[in-house]
Enzyme design. Sequence first.
Site, PDB file in Angstrom:
ATOM      1  N   TRP A   1       0.732  -1.166  -0.081  1.00  0.00           N
ATOM      2  CA  TRP A   1      -0.061   0.249  -0.093  1.00  0.00           C
ATOM      3  C   TRP A   1       0.694   1.409  -0.023  1.00  0.00           C
ATOM      4  CZ3 TRP A   1      -4.235  -1.039  -1.961  1.00  0.00           C
ATOM      5  CH2 TRP A   1      -5.025  -2.357  -1.592  1.00  0.00           C
TER       6      TRP A   1
ATOM      7  N   ASP B   1      -1.374   7.096   6.081  1.00  0.00           N
ATOM      8  CA  ASP B   1      -2.523   6.091   5.752  1.00  0.00           C
ATOM      9  C   ASP B   1      -2.907   5.012   7.113  1.00  0.00           C
ATOM     10  OD1 ASP B   1      -4.367   3.714   4.717  1.00  0.00           O
ATOM     11  OD2 ASP B   1      -2.943   3.374   2.953  1.00  0.00           O
TER      12      ASP B   1
ATOM     13  N   LYS C   1     -12.086  -1.618   7.003  1.00  0.00           N
ATOM     14  CA  LYS C   1     -11.358  -2.473   7.924  1.00  0.00           C
ATOM     15  C   LYS C   1     -11.892  -1.963   9.381  1.00  0.00           C
ATOM     16  CE  LYS C   1      -8.276  -2.875   4.325  1.00  0.00           C
ATOM     17  NZ  LYS C   1      -7.652  -2.118   3.473  1.00  0.00           N
TER      18      LYS C   1
HETATM   19  C1  LIG Z   1      -7.144  -1.810   2.370  1.00  0.00           C
HETATM   20  C2  LIG Z   1      -6.140  -0.649   2.330  1.00  0.00           C
HETATM   21  C3  LIG Z   1      -5.903   0.334   1.185  1.00  0.00           C
HETATM   22  C4  LIG Z   1      -6.986   0.414   0.204  1.00  0.00           C
HETATM   23  O1  LIG Z   1      -8.094   0.765   0.189  1.00  0.00           O
HETATM   24  P1  LIG Z   1      -9.121   0.930  -0.987  1.00  0.00           P
HETATM   25  O2  LIG Z   1     -10.242   1.378  -0.065  1.00  0.00           O
HETATM   26  O3  LIG Z   1      -9.122  -0.378  -1.457  1.00  0.00           O
HETATM   27  O4  LIG Z   1      -8.543   2.012  -1.810  1.00  0.00           O
HETATM   28  C5  LIG Z   1      -4.812   1.211   1.545  1.00  0.00           C
HETATM   29  N1  LIG Z   1      -4.147   1.160   2.338  1.00  0.00           N
HETATM   30  C6  LIG Z   1      -4.197   0.273   3.395  1.00  0.00           C
HETATM   31  C7  LIG Z   1      -3.276   0.039   4.724  1.00  0.00           C
HETATM   32  C8  LIG Z   1      -5.237  -0.649   3.289  1.00  0.00           C
HETATM   33  O5  LIG Z   1      -5.245  -1.653   4.377  1.00  0.00           O
END
Ligand SMILES: *Cc1c(COP(=O)(O)O)cnc(C)c1O
Length: 353
Positions: free
Chosen positions: A99, A166, A190
Amino acid sequence: MKKHNFSAGPSILPQAVFEKASKAVLNFEDSGLSILEISHRSKEFLNVIEKARALALEIAGLNDSYEVLFLHGGASTQFLSVPYNLLEKKAAYIDTGTWSNKALKEAQLFGNIEIIASSKADGYKYIPKNFSIPSDTDYLHITTNNTIYGTQFHHIPETNIPLVADMSSDIFSRDIDYSKFSLIYAGSQKNLGTSGSTMVLVKKAILGKVSRKIPSILDYQNQIKNESMFNTPTTFSIYVNLLVLQWIQEKGGVKALEKLNKDKAELLYNEIDRNPLVEGYAAKEDRSLMNVSFFLKDQTIQQKFDTLWQNADISGLKGHRNLGGYRASIYNAMPIESVQVLVDVLKELEKKY
Ligand SMILES: *Cc1c(COP(=O)(O)O)cnc(C)c1O
């Protein structure tokens, strides 16, 4: 029978949230209307988004120098919005997994990126520790929890430049100083709600400093001005966000959740370390409290293990396609009883084979 859902995302949410959300689909707060059909400009919905905003700040312990936005396009859209809004000369990124790699690739479309540390050469097994943060960069971007590899920053880097994170897979799972961050974004699916929507916490003072023109929908200042309603917001998702935030508060906030999350992670990691048939993936000191990645030492018992956990009503245990093996995602909403079911399955595997 409800399954024990260890899926990485979309993932388990509190059962109470499923129930309340279902009711609101049929009749939202006795309005005689479904949450799916009310206007985003209605008094009822404005009340939802205002409450969600206030609660997010309260849970994070942030004051009103921050704004809360509820946006579309998942966390991945923020990979693009962050540099669009913040990158003028140069940005620093720490590469701790798939990511963060995707995030920095988007930023490279806008300007100069310095990858100040990376654990890529070691399969992203650990969080880099010895790096220096250049002072001539517009911001530092980190991925606090690496969902695929199962690593997590347990020490937040200290820096004077704006820190951007993030936090998609560990937001509100632990008691950290959220005010160390100038911008936090998290895809909902999540720890916050449904997929496709994203929460952003942003310090207003860092905005408005780049010279480029920013497309309206990606412009944080424009979104702030329009209170996340530049276009039709993800109304149902935001309602689910509110329910989850209320659940977090009822549980006792991030302090109480951190304790529960530590207990769950300890239970599972102890079994992984003890059980001679399995091995953990991530470096011990960087292990994630949210995503536990592990492998069977002997591939020939894979079918047997899969049958055992499936028979125990466990779902979503397969590792990410980039890594393989297994991954147990034990987000905020995962009860310790479900983690115990998985631990019992691992014990049974050992006994039988
Ligand atoms: C799941 C995830 C993403 C991607 O998220 P989307 O909503 O599919 O764009 C980005 N960063 C992390 C750390 C994630 O766990």
